[in-house]
Design a protein around this motif. Structure first.
Motif, mmCIF file in Angstrom:
data_model
loop_
_atom_site.group_PDB
_atom_site.id
_atom_site.type_symbol
_atom_site.label_atom_id
_atom_site.label_comp_id
_atom_site.label_asym_id
_atom_site.label_seq_id
_atom_site.Cartn_x
_atom_site.Cartn_y
_atom_site.Cartn_z
ATOM 1 N N UNK A 90 5.820 40.017 -25.763
ATOM 2 C CA UNK A 90 6.422 40.071 -27.101
ATOM 3 C C UNK A 90 7.738 39.302 -27.165
ATOM 4 N N UNK A 91 8.522 39.355 -26.098
ATOM 5 C CA UNK A 91 9.785 38.624 -26.070
ATOM 6 C C UNK A 91 9.541 37.115 -26.105
ATOM 7 N N UNK A 92 8.517 36.658 -25.384
ATOM 8 C CA UNK A 92 8.231 35.226 -25.373
ATOM 9 C C UNK A 92 7.615 34.773 -26.699
ATOM 10 N N UNK A 93 6.866 35.647 -27.347
ATOM 11 C CA UNK A 93 6.361 35.335 -28.687
ATOM 12 C C UNK A 93 7.537 35.156 -29.642
ATOM 13 N N UNK A 103 4.118 26.059 -37.785
ATOM 14 C CA UNK A 103 2.710 25.680 -37.698
ATOM 15 C C UNK A 103 1.791 26.669 -38.418
ATOM 16 N N UNK A 104 2.381 27.713 -39.001
ATOM 17 C CA UNK A 104 1.618 28.720 -39.743
ATOM 18 C C UNK A 104 0.524 29.342 -38.870
ATOM 19 N N UNK A 105 0.900 29.684 -37.641
ATOM 20 C CA UNK A 105 -0.054 30.263 -36.698
ATOM 21 C C UNK A 105 -0.049 31.785 -36.804
ATOM 22 N N UNK A 106 -1.176 32.371 -36.460
ATOM 23 C CA UNK A 106 -1.282 33.825 -36.386
ATOM 24 C C UNK A 106 -1.346 34.220 -34.916
ATOM 25 N N UNK A 107 -0.390 35.035 -34.474
ATOM 26 C CA UNK A 107 -0.377 35.534 -33.099
ATOM 27 C C UNK A 107 -0.940 36.943 -33.100
ATOM 28 N N UNK A 108 -2.000 37.139 -32.344
ATOM 29 C CA UNK A 108 -2.699 38.428 -32.329
ATOM 30 C C UNK A 108 -2.677 38.985 -30.914
ATOM 31 N N UNK A 147 -4.765 34.214 -29.671
ATOM 32 C CA UNK A 147 -5.093 35.599 -29.354
ATOM 33 C C UNK A 147 -4.718 35.909 -27.910
ATOM 34 N N UNK A 148 -4.014 37.019 -27.719
ATOM 35 C CA UNK A 148 -3.602 37.457 -26.390
ATOM 36 C C UNK A 148 -4.207 38.830 -26.134
ATOM 37 N N UNK A 149 -5.082 38.911 -25.146
ATOM 38 C CA UNK A 149 -5.743 40.176 -24.814
ATOM 39 C C UNK A 149 -5.261 40.658 -23.446
ATOM 40 N N UNK A 150 -4.833 41.918 -23.396
ATOM 41 C CA UNK A 150 -4.283 42.484 -22.162
ATOM 42 C C UNK A 150 -5.075 43.736 -21.785
ATOM 43 N N UNK A 151 -5.534 43.784 -20.557
ATOM 44 C CA UNK A 151 -6.279 44.951 -20.083
ATOM 45 C C UNK A 151 -5.882 45.237 -18.632
#
Length: 209
Positions: A90-93, A103-108, A147-151
Motif C-alpha cells: 500500500x505504501x508503494x502504491x 494514467x487513469x489506472x485502477x489499482x486492485x 491487479x495485486x493478489x496476495x495469499x
C-alpha cells in the motif's frame, strides 16, 4: 588498475549520489513550507504533504539502489523482522499515486487476509515491490487495471502482480530493475517468475514465511 565493471559501478554510484542530493533538498524545502503554513487552505496543505511523501519514497528508492551494490559485493547484512507485507504494498502504491492518476489506472489489491505477516528484510522487500509496481504502472496502457493478489500458505507468501501490456511496449521482465529484484529475492531465499497470456503479464513473487 580498476576493472571495467568496477569503473561502471563507481560511475553509477556517483550518479545516484548526485541525484540523491537534490531530492533531499526538495524534501527539506517541502518540510519548511508545510511547517510555516505556506498553504492557503487545507487542500493545498494536503497536496504539499502528499508531494513530500512521494518524494521521500524517491529518496528511499535511490538509497535502495545504492544498497544494491552492497548486496552484489556481499557487504549487505540481512535485517529480518516481522511486518505486514500489505502495508508495504500500500505504501508503494501511494508513492505512485500521481502517475496512477495521470494514467487513469485502477489499482486492485486482493488479499486472503487483512494482515499477512512475513519474517524478512523490510527494505529489500520494499525494493522488490517498488520496482514491480513501478514497472506495472509504467507499462500499462491508460485506463487499464493493475491487479495485486496476495495469499499465504505454510511455506510462502505469494504475490501476483498482473497488468496489461501493449503489443509494441517493452516487457518489463527485461528492465534493469528486474535484476535488482532477482538479487534482492536471492538474498531473501525467495523467487520471482513471470507468465504472459496474450496482452496480460503476471509477475509472481514468493517469499518464505
Amino acid at each position: 588498475m580498476k576493472s571495467v565493471e568496477e569503473k561502471n559501478e563507481e560511475f553509477v554510484l556517483n550518479i545516484l549520489h548526485d541525484i540523491k542530493s537534490p531530492i533531499l533538498s526538495i524534501n527539506i524545502a517541502l518540510e519548511n513550507l508545510d511547517s510555516k503554513s505556506f498553504a492557503q487552505n487545507t487542500a493545498d496543505s494536503g497536496l504539499l504533504s502528499e508531494i513530500y511523501k512521494v518524494n521521500r519514497h524517491n529518496l528511499e528508492y535511490i538509497e535502495n539502489l545504492m544498497e544494491n551494490y552492497s548486496i552484489k559485493k556481499g557487504r549487505y547484512q540481512i535485517k529480518q523482522e516481522y511486518f505486514n507485507i500489505l502495508n508495504i504494498i500500500n505504501e508503494e502504491i501511494f508513492a505512485l499515486k500521481f502517475l496512477i492518476i495521470e494514467k487513469n489506472l485502477k489499482l486492485n489489491l486482493v488479499s486472503s487476509n487483512e494482515a499477512i505477516n512475513v519474517n524478512s528484510d523490510k527494505q529489500l522487500v520494499r525494493r522488490v515491490f517498488l520496482n514491480l509496481l513501478t514497472n506495472a504502472v509504467k507499462y500499462s496502457p491508460n485506463s487499464e487495471e493493475v491487479k495485486i493478489e496476495v495469499s499465504k500458505n505454510k511455506k510462502y507468501v505469494s504475490i501476483c502482480i498482473t497488468n496489461t501490456v501493449s503489443n509494441t511496449g517493452a516487457e518489463h521482465s527485461t528492465c534493469l530493475g528486474h535484476q535488482i529484484i532477482k538479487d534482492a529475492l536471492l538474498n531473501l531465499n525467495g523467487k520471482v517468475y513471470h507468465t504472459k497470456n496474450k496482452n496480460k503479464i503476471c509477475f509472481n513473487v514468493d517469499l518464505p514465511v
